[in-house]
Design an enzyme around this catalytic site. Structure first.
Site, PDB file in Angstrom:
ATOM      1  CG  ASP A  20       3.616 -25.617   5.547  1.00  0.00           C
ATOM      2  OD1 ASP A  20       4.598 -24.907   5.898  1.00  0.00           O
ATOM      3  OD2 ASP A  20       2.884 -26.206   6.368  1.00  0.00           O
ATOM      4  N   GLY A  21       4.989 -22.599   3.816  1.00  0.00           N
ATOM      5  CA  GLY A  21       4.855 -21.177   4.105  1.00  0.00           C
ATOM      6  C   GLY A  21       4.845 -20.819   5.571  1.00  0.00           C
ATOM      7  CG  ASP A  23      -9.156  13.892   6.567  1.00  0.00           C
ATOM      8  OD1 ASP A  23      -8.641  14.342   7.619  1.00  0.00           O
ATOM      9  OD2 ASP A  23      -8.842  12.777   6.096  1.00  0.00           O
ATOM     10  CE  LYS A  81     -10.484  13.172   2.442  1.00  0.00           C
ATOM     11  NZ  LYS A  81     -11.271  12.148   3.096  1.00  0.00           N
ATOM     12  NE  ARG A  85     -11.891   8.119   2.722  1.00  0.00           N
ATOM     13  CZ  ARG A  85     -10.728   8.210   2.108  1.00  0.00           C
ATOM     14  NH1 ARG A  85     -10.499   7.474   1.027  1.00  0.00           N
ATOM     15  NH2 ARG A  85      -9.782   9.003   2.549  1.00  0.00           N
ATOM     16  CG  ASP A 145      -3.472  12.226   5.731  1.00  0.00           C
ATOM     17  OD1 ASP A 145      -3.821  12.051   6.916  1.00  0.00           O
ATOM     18  OD2 ASP A 145      -4.197  11.960   4.762  1.00  0.00           O
ATOM     19  CB  THR A 194      -4.782   4.531  -3.211  1.00  0.00           C
ATOM     20  OG1 THR A 194      -5.771   5.423  -2.674  1.00  0.00           O
ATOM     21  CG2 THR A 194      -5.055   3.113  -2.725  1.00  0.00           C
ATOM     22  CB  ALA A 195      -1.400   8.857  -3.740  1.00  0.00           C
TER      23      ALA A 195
END
Length: 316
Positions: free
Chosen positions: A43-44, A175, A198, A200, A224, A229-230
């Site tokens: 079941d994991g 940033d 910047k 967001r 950074d 997600t680049a």
């Protein structure tokens, strides 16, 4: 095999997140990895068996909480409980990458502070010390009531660029929040600092607004702590080239590289991306543009110093 002192000995265990890094650390220290198995029930559910005595030992468990984050976190919590019940002298969690670190405060109403929850879980399970690398928010150290050694990736990344002998360097913070980290890199490289201004609009979406500092004709190095997600790093690289930078390198400690990250990096103006092996990269993410440096010597030295009750601050 273990390092032994009259009253205690050191043992290192690895779970599933980054066995290659754990093996490298163990080899540098001169011990074998402890014997344990991580299995799944049908079941994991996770089942962990420690296959050697650890009674009275100082145990170091190496586990990044990287993808799949929740699986790796549960493995770690169950392992800590097993070690506690097997009478380990101390349970030291070596977490090169601390997952959920970006949820470190309430930015909006009714938000959790998940970084604090993870700290509570680790302590409740039985962790007696944390060793980690480049926390997204340094204040996470205060979420723990056990000792925490917060190591830095900047010296490893800076050494790589020192050896490249690049001309006319400018270190760039992507940033305002990363200025402290970027300044440390700039000081090591004896280079000026620039900042990307910047905003967001929503999570994982960044819009570059302005560049503070002189970058025209220079070799820019963006630094950074995490590249996910680049989006931020590639937008920053494009902006730097548009504003006259000669070429752009990027570096980070934790290569999360989720979703479209690899494709974005491949198609970006980034000449080379330097990362560490705090997170294990699968083969499909090992593209030519990405160079991976090892944090094993740093973590091995920290483990030995903790075990021998020596100062760890010299590594900062």
């Amino acid at each position: 095999m273990s390092i032994e002192y009259p009253n205690h000995k050191l043992k290192i265990f690895s779970l599933n997140s980054n066995r290659a890094l754990a093996k490298e650390i163990a080899d540098l220290i001169g011990v074998e990895l402890g014997k344990c198995t991580v299995n799944r029930f049908s079941d994991g559910e996770i089942q962990i068996n420690i296959e050697e005595s650890i009674r009275g030992c100082d145990v170091f468990v190496i586990q990044s909480t990287s993808l799949p984050v929740n699986e790796h976190l549960m493995e770690l919590l169950i392992m800590i409980d097993a070690l506690k019940r097997a009478s380990a002298r101390s349970i030291n969690v070596v977490m090169p990458y601390y997952g959920y670190a970006r949820q470190d405060r309430k930015a909006r109403a009714r938000e959790p502070i998940t970084a604090k929850l993870v700290a509570n879980l680790l302590e409740t399970a039985g962790a007696s010390r944390m060793i980690t690398l480049d926390l997204h928010a340094p204040q996470i150290q205060g979420f723990f009531d056990v000792p925490i050694d917060h190591l830095m990736g900047v010296p490893i990344l800076a050494e790589y660029f020192e050896q490249k002998n690049l001309d006319e360097i400018v270190v760039v913070s992507p940033d305002h929040g990363g200025v402290t980290r970027s300044r440390k890199m700039a000081d090591r490289l004896k280079a000026p600092l620039a900042i990307i201004d910047k905003r967001r609009p929503k999570p994982n979406v960044a819009e570059v607004m302005n560049i503070i500092g002189y970058i025209e004709g220079k070799t820019a190095i963006i630094i950074d702590d995490i590249i996910d997600t680049a989006g931020t790093i590639t937008l920053a690289a494009n902006a730097l080239i548009e504003h006259g930078a000669k070429e752009v390198y990027a570096c980070c400690t934790h290569p999360v590289l989720s979703g479209p990250a690899i494709e974005r990096i491949q198609q970006s103006n980034i000449k080379e991306l330097i990362v560490t092996n705090s997170i294990s990269l699968p083969e499909e993410k090992k593209i030519e543009k990405i160079q991976q440096l090892s944090v094993a010597p740093l973590l091995a030295e920290a483990i030995v110093r903790v075990f021998e009750n020596k100062s760890v601050s010299v590594l900062f």
